[in-house]
Design a protein around this motif. Structure first.
Motif, PDB file in Angstrom:
ATOM      1  N   UNK A 114       0.781  -1.230   0.000  1.00  0.00           N
ATOM      2  CA  UNK A 114       0.000   0.000   0.000  1.00  0.00           C
ATOM      3  C   UNK A 114       0.811   1.277   0.000  1.00  0.00           C
ATOM      4  N   UNK A 115       2.133   1.183   0.032  1.00  0.00           N
ATOM      5  CA  UNK A 115       2.930   2.398   0.073  1.00  0.00           C
ATOM      6  C   UNK A 115       2.926   3.112  -1.273  1.00  0.00           C
ATOM      7  N   UNK A 116       2.874   4.432  -1.213  1.00  0.00           N
ATOM      8  CA  UNK A 116       3.092   5.275  -2.386  1.00  0.00           C
ATOM      9  C   UNK A 116       4.419   5.986  -2.179  1.00  0.00           C
ATOM     10  N   UNK A 117       5.402   5.708  -3.038  1.00  0.00           N
ATOM     11  CA  UNK A 117       6.782   6.145  -2.825  1.00  0.00           C
ATOM     12  C   UNK A 117       7.162   7.247  -3.806  1.00  0.00           C
ATOM     13  N   UNK A 118       7.613   8.353  -3.246  1.00  0.00           N
ATOM     14  CA  UNK A 118       8.008   9.508  -4.035  1.00  0.00           C
ATOM     15  C   UNK A 118       9.467   9.830  -3.741  1.00  0.00           C
ATOM     16  N   UNK A 119      10.315   9.791  -4.768  1.00  0.00           N
ATOM     17  CA  UNK A 119      11.738  10.102  -4.597  1.00  0.00           C
ATOM     18  C   UNK A 119      11.927  11.612  -4.675  1.00  0.00           C
ATOM     19  N   UNK A 120      12.377  12.191  -3.566  1.00  0.00           N
ATOM     20  CA  UNK A 120      12.705  13.610  -3.499  1.00  0.00           C
ATOM     21  C   UNK A 120      14.182  13.785  -3.848  1.00  0.00           C
ATOM     22  N   UNK A 121      14.496  14.757  -4.695  1.00  0.00           N
ATOM     23  CA  UNK A 121      15.881  15.035  -5.065  1.00  0.00           C
ATOM     24  C   UNK A 121      16.185  16.512  -4.864  1.00  0.00           C
ATOM     25  N   UNK A 122      17.426  16.802  -4.456  1.00  0.00           N
ATOM     26  CA  UNK A 122      17.843  18.175  -4.242  1.00  0.00           C
ATOM     27  C   UNK A 122      19.354  18.288  -4.417  1.00  0.00           C
TER      28      UNK A 122
ATOM     29  N   UNK B 242      -4.027  -1.926  -2.037  1.00  0.00           N
ATOM     30  CA  UNK B 242      -2.912  -2.641  -1.415  1.00  0.00           C
ATOM     31  C   UNK B 242      -1.630  -2.624  -2.236  1.00  0.00           C
ATOM     32  N   UNK B 243      -1.645  -1.949  -3.377  1.00  0.00           N
ATOM     33  CA  UNK B 243      -0.494  -1.967  -4.280  1.00  0.00           C
ATOM     34  C   UNK B 243       0.564  -0.952  -3.862  1.00  0.00           C
ATOM     35  N   UNK B 244       1.814  -1.299  -4.097  1.00  0.00           N
ATOM     36  CA  UNK B 244       2.906  -0.334  -3.974  1.00  0.00           C
ATOM     37  C   UNK B 244       2.950   0.497  -5.249  1.00  0.00           C
ATOM     38  N   UNK B 245       2.969   1.817  -5.089  1.00  0.00           N
ATOM     39  CA  UNK B 245       3.025   2.731  -6.237  1.00  0.00           C
ATOM     40  C   UNK B 245       4.351   3.478  -6.205  1.00  0.00           C
ATOM     41  N   UNK B 246       5.099   3.422  -7.299  1.00  0.00           N
ATOM     42  CA  UNK B 246       6.324   4.205  -7.471  1.00  0.00           C
ATOM     43  C   UNK B 246       6.001   5.391  -8.373  1.00  0.00           C
ATOM     44  N   UNK B 247       6.375   6.578  -7.947  1.00  0.00           N
ATOM     45  CA  UNK B 247       6.147   7.770  -8.761  1.00  0.00           C
ATOM     46  C   UNK B 247       7.347   8.033  -9.657  1.00  0.00           C
TER      47      UNK B 247
ATOM     48  N   UNK C 184      11.609  -1.883  -9.553  1.00  0.00           N
ATOM     49  CA  UNK C 184      10.338  -2.306  -8.976  1.00  0.00           C
ATOM     50  C   UNK C 184      10.256  -3.828  -9.037  1.00  0.00           C
ATOM     51  N   UNK C 185       9.349  -4.374  -8.241  1.00  0.00           N
ATOM     52  CA  UNK C 185       9.097  -5.806  -8.263  1.00  0.00           C
ATOM     53  C   UNK C 185       7.835  -6.082  -9.073  1.00  0.00           C
ATOM     54  N   UNK C 186       7.747  -7.277  -9.592  1.00  0.00           N
ATOM     55  CA  UNK C 186       6.560  -7.641 -10.364  1.00  0.00           C
ATOM     56  C   UNK C 186       5.327  -7.441  -9.499  1.00  0.00           C
ATOM     57  N   UNK C 187       4.292  -6.887 -10.091  1.00  0.00           N
ATOM     58  CA  UNK C 187       3.059  -6.613  -9.364  1.00  0.00           C
ATOM     59  C   UNK C 187       2.988  -5.205  -8.819  1.00  0.00           C
ATOM     60  N   UNK C 188       4.142  -4.513  -8.687  1.00  0.00           N
ATOM     61  CA  UNK C 188       4.123  -3.134  -8.212  1.00  0.00           C
ATOM     62  C   UNK C 188       3.787  -2.183  -9.363  1.00  0.00           C
ATOM     63  N   UNK C 189       3.285  -1.005  -9.014  1.00  0.00           N
ATOM     64  CA  UNK C 189       2.764  -0.069 -10.008  1.00  0.00           C
ATOM     65  C   UNK C 189       3.680   1.137 -10.167  1.00  0.00           C
TER      66      UNK C 189
END
Length: 669
Positions: free
Chosen positions: A97-105, A475-480, A508-513
């Motif tokens: 269920x995590x939604x993951x956002x990579x912050x860069x600076x 329940x899906x992991x979402x990568x932005x 990402x792993x199979x099944x992740x978005x």
């Protein structure tokens, strides 16, 4: 808590910082504003617009445009990045269920490392925070609604004539001050409270002479060592900006502290307002509603002047459906904890409410970066942090802003135990001192400005949305997957960066978005005034415009896209969500949609069954300009589940040999 202000200074760590340059921290994903709005110039128009960055005037990115034309005076035509919240099972098994956002600076003065390995010339810490409220239909909303604005002017402020002003007079001041066309992060009441509250006199000010009269006979929290004249930056509170953890309640939520040393993590985490309540003096109007400000900053003065010293709590959001303490404490939702407490913004401070408790901030050592080098870190990797976006159990879309603060200090004095006892002549550091090198009259002079010796830099995002998830994605992991950078070559855009995908290598792993989305401006011309750098906007296509798209390539060394018939990226990809419509879009139509930056929805009109998309097909719409000039600057995108494999892609317009290589890779294992 019954403590005096000097004890506050000891209990609440002061991160004091140092620099003699105009250098800085710049957000690249999420795109940092550095107080910019839609300037066509290389420099920002107003460094005081929203917050005090202390950054170079050339930094930052314009607010995104939703179409192929500038938003002008219509905030509704701006594009707000739209991220899906984490799902209700966040932090359970394997990050479900995590939604993951990579912050860069980038940060100029270096960070990370320790005395034993990769030692630095200074200490540093990075503070990552966000501020959210319920979204509203109107782009500008009410006086307190987060917004980017369409004017580069700073919001107005007029102090009260008296600390006993009536409730109606306070409302009149607010109505006269707050302008709907100007940007707003913190509320008017937050700054008014700051300006009228006595400053914490237990804090270290070195030899700086802080202004002692705010027009009401005392010095307030608007005056600090870094801001001794009390200059105003939007509705930001200078004392809160300059200190962390802050001793007073604050509307900001802590995401993470990237510390100067891992040994400090337990301190930062336990003293964060996320988990430790902070007290405030509360005064009441005659109708028994709360006056939003009080002069008094400690319990003794507060009570002596008929105030209440009230313990207040931060929260993720309120849960008004639970109306009793037992119902609140027994509530279970998405693995979250509910508390029965008085929120920091309560109007009736004697009545507790049910609050969704925040978790303590993440903490680790700051990533290493080279001093005096505004670039990448170890192994050429961008400085980054992966933010697991919050889940709001109310199911409401939130309007938010993100900020990062960069705190740097030296070992010329002890930043953890130096308080007001060392102010003035007792200060361990003095402005521009002379030093004797042992040759009599031939002393040398050091360049030290004590309002910068120990310093904080800051950048903030434009306003963005955190949306609830569609059905079937809970329940899906979402990568932005996003785009950073702006129009121009590296000299013209510096200290911003040129275009690239973020993250550049996405595992990402199979099944992740993967949620593919980007934003851009139509006014990134980088024209005069150039400040201390070169002007211009070298690049492909129409001048001043950001444009991006995504097409598959065989290999990162290739510069020609793959014909759809040979694609591996889109064939078999499952579309879980696509903007403004149904998910029943073929893989070929999705490839066309990505390649055209959303200009085309489908190839054939019959494939776009929704009426709203009938005019967005290759058959029905004007031809796409080959360098995307008539495509929108921003793209709301799609959420896609890719099959196992390695996929390389590029942007056709910006993959320019003379300036940049805009390519990326998704590895599905």
């Amino acid at each position: 808590m019954n403590i005096d202000v000097k004890e506050m200074a000891r209990l609440y760590l002061i991160l004091v910082l140092v620099s003699q340059t105009c250098g800085d921290i710049y957000l690249h994903n999420m795109r940092g504003s550095n107080n910019r709005l839609g300037e066509k110039s290389a420099t920002r128009t107003n460094a005081n617009r929203m917050f005090n960055s202390q950054n170079n005037n050339r930094g930052g990115y314009n607010v995104g445009d939703a179409t192929d034309t500038p938003h002008g005076t219509d905030e509704g035509k701006q594009y707000r990045m739209k991220y899906f919240q984490s799902g209700p099972v966040k932090t359970l098994q394997n990050g479900a269920g995590e939604s993951r956002l990579v912050l860069e600076w980038t940060n100029q003065h270096g960070c990370g490392g320790n005395e034993d390995n990769s030692p630095q010339k200074q200490n540093c810490a990075l503070i990552l925070q966000y501020l959210c409220q319920d979204d509203v239909d109107s782009p500008t909303g009410t006086a307190d609604t987060l917004r980017n604005g369409v004017s580069t002017k700073t919001q107005d402020y007029k102090k009260p004539d008296s600390l006993t002003e009536s409730k109606s007079d306070a409302q009149t001041r607010k109505d006269d001050n707050v302008k709907s066309d100007r940007g707003l992060h913190e509320s008017w009441a937050w700054y008014d409270k700051c300006y009228l509250r006595e400053r914490n006199k237990g804090l270290f000010n070195a030899d700086q002479k802080l202004k002692t009269n705010n027009g009401l006979g005392y010095s307030s929290a608007a005056y600090t060592r870094q801001n001794p004249q009390g200059n105003r930056y939007g509705y930001e509170c200078p004392e809160e900006r300059d200190h962390f953890p802050y001793w007073h309640p604050t509307p900001w939520k802590d995401i993470a502290v990237l510390a100067e040393n891992a040994s400090m993590c337990s301190y930062y985490q336990s003293h964060s307002f996320n988990v430790q309540p902070k007290s405030e003096c509360v005064e009441m109007y005659p109708d028994n509603t709360r006056r939003h400000f009080s002069r008094w900053n400690n319990q003794a003065d507060c009570v002596a002047n008929a105030g209440q010293w009230v313990e207040l709590h931060n929260y993720l959001e309120k849960a008004p459906q639970f109306t009793s303490e037992s119902a609140c404490r027994n509530a279970r939702s998405a693995g979250l904890t509910y508390i029965w407490a008085v929120p920091y913004d309560a109007q009736q401070v004697t009545a507790k409410q049910c609050l969704v408790q925040l978790s303590r901030p993440d903490c680790s050592e700051a990533p290493w970066s080279r001093s005096n080098h505004l670039g990448n870190g170890v192994d050429g990797e961008p400085l980054n942090y992966t933010w697991v976006l919050p889940h709001f159990p109310s199911g409401k879309t939130k309007r938010c802003v993100f900020r990062i603060r960069y705190n740097i200090s030296t070992d010329d004095y002890d930043p953890y135990h130096t308080d007001s006892n060392y102010n003035g002549n007792m200060s361990p550091i003095k402005g521009n001192p002379y030093v004797d090198i042992g040759v009599g009259r031939s002393s040398l002079r050091l360049n030290i400005n004590t309002n910068q010796y120990g310093r904080i830099f800051q950048d903030r995002s434009h306003v963005f949305l955190l949306r609830t998830r569609p059905a079937g994605m809970q329940n899906d992991i979402i990568h932005n997957l996003n785009v950073r950078g702006k129009r121009g070559n590296i000299v013209q855009v510096y200290p911003a960066v040129e275009y690239d995908f973020v993250p550049n290598n996405l595992h990402v792993k199979t099944g992740e978005l993967v949620h593919i989305q980007w934003t851009g401006s139509n006014t990134h011309k980088n024209g005069p005034n150039g400040g201390d750098g070169q002007t211009g906007d070298d690049g492909e296509g129409k001048t001043a415009t950001d444009r991006n798209n995504l097409v598959e390539i065989f290999d990162r060394n290739d510069n020609y896209p793959i014909p759809f018939e040979k694609t591996t990226m889109w064939s078999g990809a499952e579309i879980k969500w696509i903007y403004h419509g149904k998910t029943s879009v073929s893989s070929k139509n999705l490839a066309v949609n990505m390649a055209s930056a959303g200009y085309y929805r489908c190839i054939k009109t019959v494939d776009c069954s929704e009426a709203a998309h009938q005019d967005y097909t290759v058959e029905s719409r004007d031809k796409l300009q080959d360098q995307l000039n008539n495509a929108p600057a921003s793209y709301e995108g799609a959420v896609v589940k890719f099959r196992q494999g390695t996929y390389h892609y590029m942007c056709t317009r910006n993959n320019n040999f003379t300036n940049r290589s805009q390519k990326g890779t998704i590895i599905v294992s």
